[in-house]
Design an enzyme around this catalytic site. Structure first.
Site, PDB file in Angstrom:
ATOM      1  N   CYS A 133      51.873  35.658  28.979  1.00 47.09           N
ATOM      2  CA  CYS A 133      51.041  34.529  28.545  1.00 47.09           C
ATOM      3  C   CYS A 133      50.135  34.968  27.403  1.00 47.09           C
ATOM      4  CB  CYS A 133      50.207  33.999  29.711  1.00 47.09           C
ATOM      5  SG  CYS A 133      49.051  32.686  29.243  1.00 47.09           S
ATOM      6  N   CYS A 136      46.410  33.756  27.793  1.00 52.20           N
ATOM      7  CA  CYS A 136      45.624  34.466  28.799  1.00 52.20           C
ATOM      8  C   CYS A 136      45.321  35.904  28.392  1.00 52.20           C
ATOM      9  CB  CYS A 136      46.364  34.468  30.136  1.00 52.20           C
ATOM     10  SG  CYS A 136      46.725  32.835  30.791  1.00 52.20           S
ATOM     11  N   ASP A 137      46.298  36.569  27.795  1.00 51.55           N
ATOM     12  CA  ASP A 137      46.212  38.023  27.654  1.00 51.55           C
ATOM     13  C   ASP A 137      46.187  38.546  26.224  1.00 51.55           C
ATOM     14  OD1 ASP A 137      46.325  38.077  30.420  1.00 51.55           O
ATOM     15  OD2 ASP A 137      48.498  38.250  30.455  1.00 51.55           O
TER      16      ASP A 137
END
Length: 542
Positions: A133, A136-137
């Site tokens: 992701c 997200c990351d």
């Protein structure tokens, strides 16, 4: 029959949400069952620019809006995982981990989940260098090298997004070109910070504290490249999706790849069972085709259910339109430097509803240090506390300079800790989870199934839970809510949430390169979103 529905929709992505909207508006009783998070895979997409009529939005904002539309018309929503189906007779049963749901018709909209590629080290380094992701990351790899594995739409689009963080991005495309539209691929091909290697596959990654070694191969020439770096780098995998059809094998017809076979009206091989969205065989898997499938399936189900009502004489009683329990809607408060009001009138109205349900008052203890983020936390919690006489705010010793500050600790009115705390400012995607934490701590809290209550009550050893999150992560709140609900129900459990941006020591201690990160008793670590049962299984070592 309280548990009888006209239609049970299994899956809360764009297809399922759209179907619920259409069915509820047509005055049918419908419930959407979702095992993880409403919104589906599109919810983690940071930017949607090709949905007709909407110039630009995020996946989460789009699906939140569809869900709210469906709720207005009376659609119901439950977090539950479908585990089996009984299609015998006119009344069908959907079995879930939270009980059975009976209905006249079923819509399968379970979607698909990211595929793993299977290169050596992929599984071992998930959350510590290997990610799935970008939203997200991506920020964990600021200023670092990033490799992207994949050649489709997601690989091309997310690679461009990752250039906001990465020093450089190298895309490994298995075939001789991207498989997505040229307009999307060209953005990646022509980006100054992106290198595209075609006919190339990742073979291995490794490293001690993050990834420091990668080996990839050109399948056309046989040339093998070994990449070594003294500093860590990231590998993001965007290799398509696998259909989530494990629970329907043997129930409806699937093709060789596991996708559901449907006719032109989205009907499956089973009577009264329809399917929509990415779980179906289709040439294009986009949010617009998912919503189209959901609308078509819903209109076909309307006809089917009407016929079944006439045949059986059963007409499920439609519940009054309801909002999600203890929700604060789609908006999140912004921390304004000029001291302007943090909460919109709509948010205040929704918060009033939550606070009115709380059985007991709470004390919010603030542990602050000299950082600017502490001042933001104090302003934020002070403003929140002013909205209800059930919330009291207390600033603890500012001279303590606690290593865990800034922190808001949730306590009972007499100062007794509830086990819940947030380190940082609980805004962004964590605002709703924080408010739910207050609701759970004050009681009555979100309802728990009897067997889940027994499992929670059986935790007799002191259990310290840390959840490391970022405020932009859409997958973090579900894990946070689950852990906090467990802690609120059992005094032996604590659940502390950390915005990892402000706790570099924890990021380094647990070697975190992906969120959410779950740490139990400073020993056992797991990455990725989890529901309550999965958290309980992890606590118990299962």
């Amino acid at each position: 029959m309280d548990n009888l529905y006209d239609v049970v929709v299994v899956g809360g992505g764009p297809a399922g949400l759209t179907a619920a909207l259409y069915l509820a508006r047509a005055k049918y009783r419908v419930v959407v069952l979702e095992k993880e998070q409403f919104g589906g895979q599109i919810a983690i997409t940071h930017e949607v620019v090709n949905y007709p009529g909407i110039a630009k939005t995020s996946g989460k904002s789009l699906t939140d809006t569809i869900q709210q539309q469906a709720e207005v018309f009376g659609a119901e929503f439950r977090l539950a995982e479908a585990t089996g189906f009984d299609l015998s007779g006119d009344i069908k049963t959907v079995r879930t981990d939270k009980g059975d749901y009976r209905c006249l018709g079923i819509l399968l909209a379970t979607g698909a989940h990211p595929r793993t590629v299977g290169f050596k080290g992929e599984e071992e380094h998930k959350g510590r260098g290997v990610a799935y992701c970008a939203t997200c990351d991506g920020e964990f790899f600021t200023g670092k090298e990033i490799f992207v594995v994949g050649g489709g739409y997601a690989a091309a689009e997310e690679s461009v997004f990752l250039t906001k963080f990465a020093r450089h991005v190298t895309i490994l495309v298995r075939k001789d070109d991207f498989s997505c539209a040229a307009s999307v691929a060209d953005q990646a091909k022509n980006h100054e910070k992106i290198t595209v290697l075609t006919n190339t596959v990742m073979e291995e990654v490794s490293g001690e504290n993050g990834l420091t070694y990668a080996r990839y191969k050109n399948t056309a020439t046989g040339e093998v490249t070994e990449y070594r770096s003294e500093e860590s780098f990231g590998v993001f995998v965007f290799a398509g999706y696998a259909p989530a059809t494990e629970a329907v094998k043997g129930v409806v017809e699937l093709n060789e790849q596991g996708y559901i076979v449907t006719d032109a009206s989205q009907k499956t091989s089973a009577e009264g069972v329809y399917a929509a969205g990415d779980v179906c065989i289709k040439p294009l898997r986009q949010v617009v085709t998912a919503t189209s499938d959901g609308a078509l399936a819903a209109t076909e189900l309307e006809k089917y259910v009407a016929a079944m009502q006439g045949k059986t004489g059963l007409r499920p009683e439609i519940s009054a339109p309801e909002r999600r329990e203890a929700t604060v809607g789609n908006s999140v408060p912004e921390i304004s430097a000029d001291g302007q009001e943090l909460f919109t009138p709509e948010m205040r109205q929704q918060l009033d509803t939550v606070f009115s349900r709380m059985e007991r008052p709470l004390l919010l203890k603030l542990h602050l240090d000299s950082r600017r983020i502490s001042a933001e936390l104090e302003r934020f919690i002070t403003a929140l506390g002013a909205l209800s006489d059930k919330l009291t705010v207390e600033v603890c010793d500012r001279q303590a300079q606690q290593s865990f500050a800034p922190c808001v600790e949730v306590c009972m009115a007499d100062g007794a800790p509830t086990g819940l705390a947030f380190h940082g400012v609980p805004s962004g995607h964590e605002f709703t989870s924080f408010v739910l934490g207050l609701y759970n701590a004050a009681g009555p809290g979100q309802a728990l199934d009897a067997d889940v209550q027994q499992i929670i009550a059986a935790i007799t050893k002191s259990t310290d839970i840390k959840i490391l999150v970022t405020l932009t992560c859409t997958m973090c709140p579900d894990l946070v809510v689950a852990a906090q609900r467990i802690a609120a129900a059992n005094p032996n459990v604590t659940a502390h949430v950390y915005d990892i941006h402000h706790f570099e020591n924890l990021k380094n201690q647990y070697k975190v390169m992906s969120v959410p990160c779950l740490v139990v008793n400073d020993e056992r670590i797991s990455f990725g979103k989890k529901n309550m049962r999965q958290v309980l299984d992890f606590i118990r070592g299962e």
